[in-house]
Motif scaffolding. Sequence first.
Motif, PDB file in Angstrom:
ATOM      1  N   PRO A  17      12.775  -2.307  -2.824  1.00  0.00           N
ATOM      2  CA  PRO A  17      12.350  -2.122  -4.215  1.00  0.00           C
ATOM      3  C   PRO A  17      11.196  -1.136  -4.350  1.00  0.00           C
ATOM      4  N   ALA A  18      10.385  -1.045  -3.330  1.00  0.00           N
ATOM      5  CA  ALA A  18       9.216  -0.172  -3.443  1.00  0.00           C
ATOM      6  C   ALA A  18       9.513   1.221  -2.905  1.00  0.00           C
ATOM      7  N   ARG A  19      10.699   1.401  -2.405  1.00  0.00           N
ATOM      8  CA  ARG A  19      11.003   2.614  -1.660  1.00  0.00           C
ATOM      9  C   ARG A  19      10.953   3.896  -2.497  1.00  0.00           C
ATOM     10  N   PRO A  58       0.843  -1.203   0.000  1.00  0.00           N
ATOM     11  CA  PRO A  58       0.000   0.000   0.000  1.00  0.00           C
ATOM     12  C   PRO A  58       0.877   1.250   0.000  1.00  0.00           C
ATOM     13  N   GLU A  73       2.598  -9.326   4.034  1.00  0.00           N
ATOM     14  CA  GLU A  73       3.319 -10.412   3.395  1.00  0.00           C
ATOM     15  C   GLU A  73       4.679  -9.979   2.869  1.00  0.00           C
ATOM     16  N   VAL A  74       4.908  -8.678   2.883  1.00  0.00           N
ATOM     17  CA  VAL A  74       6.224  -8.226   2.445  1.00  0.00           C
ATOM     18  C   VAL A  74       7.234  -8.621   3.498  1.00  0.00           C
ATOM     19  N   PRO A  75       8.211  -9.404   3.118  1.00  0.00           N
ATOM     20  CA  PRO A  75       9.190  -9.844   4.127  1.00  0.00           C
ATOM     21  C   PRO A  75       9.952  -8.652   4.680  1.00  0.00           C
ATOM     22  N   VAL A 103       5.420  10.613  -4.665  1.00  0.00           N
ATOM     23  CA  VAL A 103       4.379  11.195  -5.504  1.00  0.00           C
ATOM     24  C   VAL A 103       4.724  12.636  -5.803  1.00  0.00           C
ATOM     25  N   MET A 156      -1.757  -8.724   0.720  1.00  0.00           N
ATOM     26  CA  MET A 156      -1.715  -7.969   1.963  1.00  0.00           C
ATOM     27  C   MET A 156      -0.312  -7.450   2.255  1.00  0.00           C
ATOM     28  N   SER A 157      -0.258  -6.345   2.873  1.00  0.00           N
ATOM     29  CA  SER A 157       1.036  -5.714   3.035  1.00  0.00           C
ATOM     30  C   SER A 157       1.927  -6.521   3.980  1.00  0.00           C
ATOM     31  N   SER A 192      -3.412  -8.316  -2.601  1.00  0.00           N
ATOM     32  CA  SER A 192      -2.217  -9.027  -3.049  1.00  0.00           C
ATOM     33  C   SER A 192      -2.543  -9.863  -4.277  1.00  0.00           C
ATOM     34  N   GLU A 199      12.833  -6.219   3.001  1.00  0.00           N
ATOM     35  CA  GLU A 199      12.753  -6.294   1.542  1.00  0.00           C
ATOM     36  C   GLU A 199      11.931  -5.157   0.960  1.00  0.00           C
ATOM     37  N   HIS A 235       9.519   5.506  -4.470  1.00  0.00           N
ATOM     38  CA  HIS A 235       8.362   6.113  -5.113  1.00  0.00           C
ATOM     39  C   HIS A 235       7.884   7.318  -4.328  1.00  0.00           C
TER      40      HIS A 235
END
Lengths: 584, 357
Positions: free
Chosen positions: B12-14, A467, B4-6, B18, B1-2, A584, B9, B16
């Motif tokens: 990779p999404a960092r 999210p 689940e992000v280990p 806006v 669901m969030s 997900s 890790e 971003h």
Amino acid sequence: MSDDVHVPGALRGLGNWVDERFGGAGYVRTLMKKVFPDHWSFFLGEIALYSFVILLLTGTFLSLFFVPSMNDVVYHGSYIKLNGLRMSEAYASTLRISFDVRGGLLIRQIHHWAADIFMVAITVHMLRIFFTGAYRKPREVNWLIGIILFSLGLIEGLFGYSLPDDQLSGAGLRIFEGVLQGIPIVGTYLAYFLFGGGFPGNDIVPRMYIIHVLLIPGLILALVTAHLLIMFHQKHTAMPAKDQTDTHELGQPFFPYFIAKTTAWLFFVFAALAILATFAQINPIWQYGPYTPLAISSASQPDWYMGILEGALRMMPAWEINFLGHTLSLSVLIPFALPLGIILGGAAFWPWFEKWATGDNSEHHVLDRPRNAAVRTSIGIAVVVFYGVLWAEGANDVIANKLQIPLYTVTWISRVLVIVGPILAYFATKRICIGLQRKDAELLEHGLETGIIVQRPNGEFEEIHRPVSEEARAVLEAKKVPLALPVGAAAVDENGVSAPQARGLMGKMRVRANQAFLETIPLPAGDGHGHGNGHEGNGHGEVEGGGQEHAAVGASTAPAELDRLPDAQPQRPDPGAAGDESES
Amino acid sequence: MSDEVPEGEQSPARPHRVIGTPLPVPSSVDVAERESDSAATGREKMPADPADPVSAKRAERIVAACFIVAFIAGIGFIAAYVGLEVGPLDAVLRSNLALGLSLSVALTALGLGSLLWVRRVMPNVETAEQRHPMRSPSKDREAFQEYFAEATETSQFVKRPLLRRTLMLATLPLAAIPIVVLRDLGPLPGTSLRYTVWKRGTRAVVYGTNRPLTPAEFNTPGSMITVIPEGYEDDQDALAKAGVILIKFAPGELHIPTNYNGGTLVSTMNWTVDNIVAYSKICTHVGCPVALYEQTTHHILCPCHQSTFDAANGANVIFGPAARALPQLPLTLNSQGQLVAASDFTQPVGPSFWERG
């Protein structure tokens, strides 16, 4: 005042002295704590303000040496190449400032650069205001003041760079006089009264001088003061952010933060101007020579802000109407009045048009992201393209020379582009905005792609989405969807009868305009948005039906008179209810 | 669901951010005051010290260094002012460089120091303020309206139309005075835009040398020269209208030029002398001097807005915003064989104006 904060005795004494005479400790305390939201684009207006301050300072210095007179003198000064030449005192004194007054050239160049940067800053500042919707209620008056300041800046600049009476600016003045003559009915009178007779006469420099150093700066100073006081009173707008709402302003206090940052900014603006004046020569009048009406150099360009008028004059095809013993010089009149009339008049008119087309009469303090106001942004870009084409045509000879295109071809391209360009720009920008809105909706709904693939127990592969952060979510959800008009009734009901508000020319036009504003990608469903269900999932294909669908939703609310509608903005999503949308 | 992000890790999404959101500056907001009105809710005090004293100390040194640099550069400016002479161009440019450079360095250093001070030395404080609707509370509005109505009544302004109307009457002429007194700014245009100083017999002298000209001296086909009326060499007002270009044609190149004499189109071949034709140098668009001439095409080009005139055909417009041909000056020879005007222009020169007709 707490006991553990030590205030020096002298300062305490001064504070006491002032407060016993003026009072206001409470008020000044509030003032010091006044909140200023932080965003880089909020410093654009300050560039204009500080350029103006520097213009006043350097201008005062120049006026100590400049002689605003067109009397003929023979030059015997430091610049040997012009030795023995006849010239006006204005030109001779400008040579003196440049060559014989220590620091004179630097100050002159700072002054000229500051004027150019002043106009750049005003322009970019106005674009910022426009694209973020900062002109909306309650700030319309400040928007109008800004437009007047821009116009005054144009005249102030034109008169300023014409003062030295050099060959280049004299040519500009000749054009100005020719344009004045072209004005119907009063044109020749205006020109003769301003110039004290035929061109060039002996009066124009001293007259421009007093207008340039007293009249217009006075007006600008008064209007800038009003501009700032209104801004102060209404409080600054803010970019959308977490906890930043129309009733709750986040930022840093005036003292010590804003005052320190803005002072730093003053130094930076001054420094930038000093650097320009040191390394980038501007208006080397000694190379142009004194003005004579029969000489001209090719590639004569005015300062950048007059470029649009110059371009319009060059672009215009010949057109003159003779009737009943009179001449209407449309070749001159249209370029003089139309482009700036469209841009400045349109800008002045826009807040009311938008209010009319959206029915939105509420106060706005949190700004729009440009993509979320697609019509406004597209109109803005169309105007930028319109301006840009006219401006570039102002240097058509330079373009033709540099690109090796025939001169007339450049002019013909510009004639086509000035009409086609803005139209294309409008539609292209609108599509880009809608696309960006779709991406935002997608981000809210599915979150960010993490690039991590997991395998489900049932064997299915999936990418994990994270999210968006709360801060980013707040920004994305700041999008507002305009109301469908007419509120509370379908524009046309199922029997083909139009609503009373949608009848007549104005009514129909309003529904039409409204539909353009309604073309928008709604935030994902389930976030508390009452509107836009009809648009779900796909984008712009449904504009035509949009009005009706919105109206159908609106029909459940009690019919209300449009103009009395207190708060036309749709309900904002409740951040709490939005919850964790990521799947997900 | 969030969830689940280990752990660990998230990178990779960092990156971003806006666009349009504030920079992630307040990573360490030292005070985030949510309610500005302190009276009720005991206000949080402004922090006396930054959260990270070590980095603040480092920043302090840099800021001080900036200020010292500014000080030295300021001294440098004064030294350059006192020490460097001006006058000749190279001396002026040297002085400009020294003064400008020292000023630029001083101001940049001062700005940089101030900015680092507020960003790195001051504790990071974010506060909030309530916004209130601009509209006054209804109570105030009613009270205002009430008093205004009463006071207006008291002033008798509404009740006594005679006073009101005579007052307005009295201000009318006074309001007009600022316009009226501008009358003496200049003479009325009258017919002065219709005429130039050329008249029958005025010798054309070469612009620059002020020497009269014979056709024999101006006999290279394709050349152009600017001439002015003799006796007005230093009269800018006269020259602004009376400047003339002479163009020499090879025999047969010059087509019969036509020109309006009064309201009728007349042949003006007899206005030329020995294939020399004279046109007004003042562009009919907005008055720039039409100074460019292309031999091969016989085009006269105005460098300001590129109106192009065909010199071989009565200076008719072939491109650009000018709507009228350049007026032609009737030429003839005087007894000494020098080029003179046969008369003034037969139509107004220069930009169009309302009364031109």
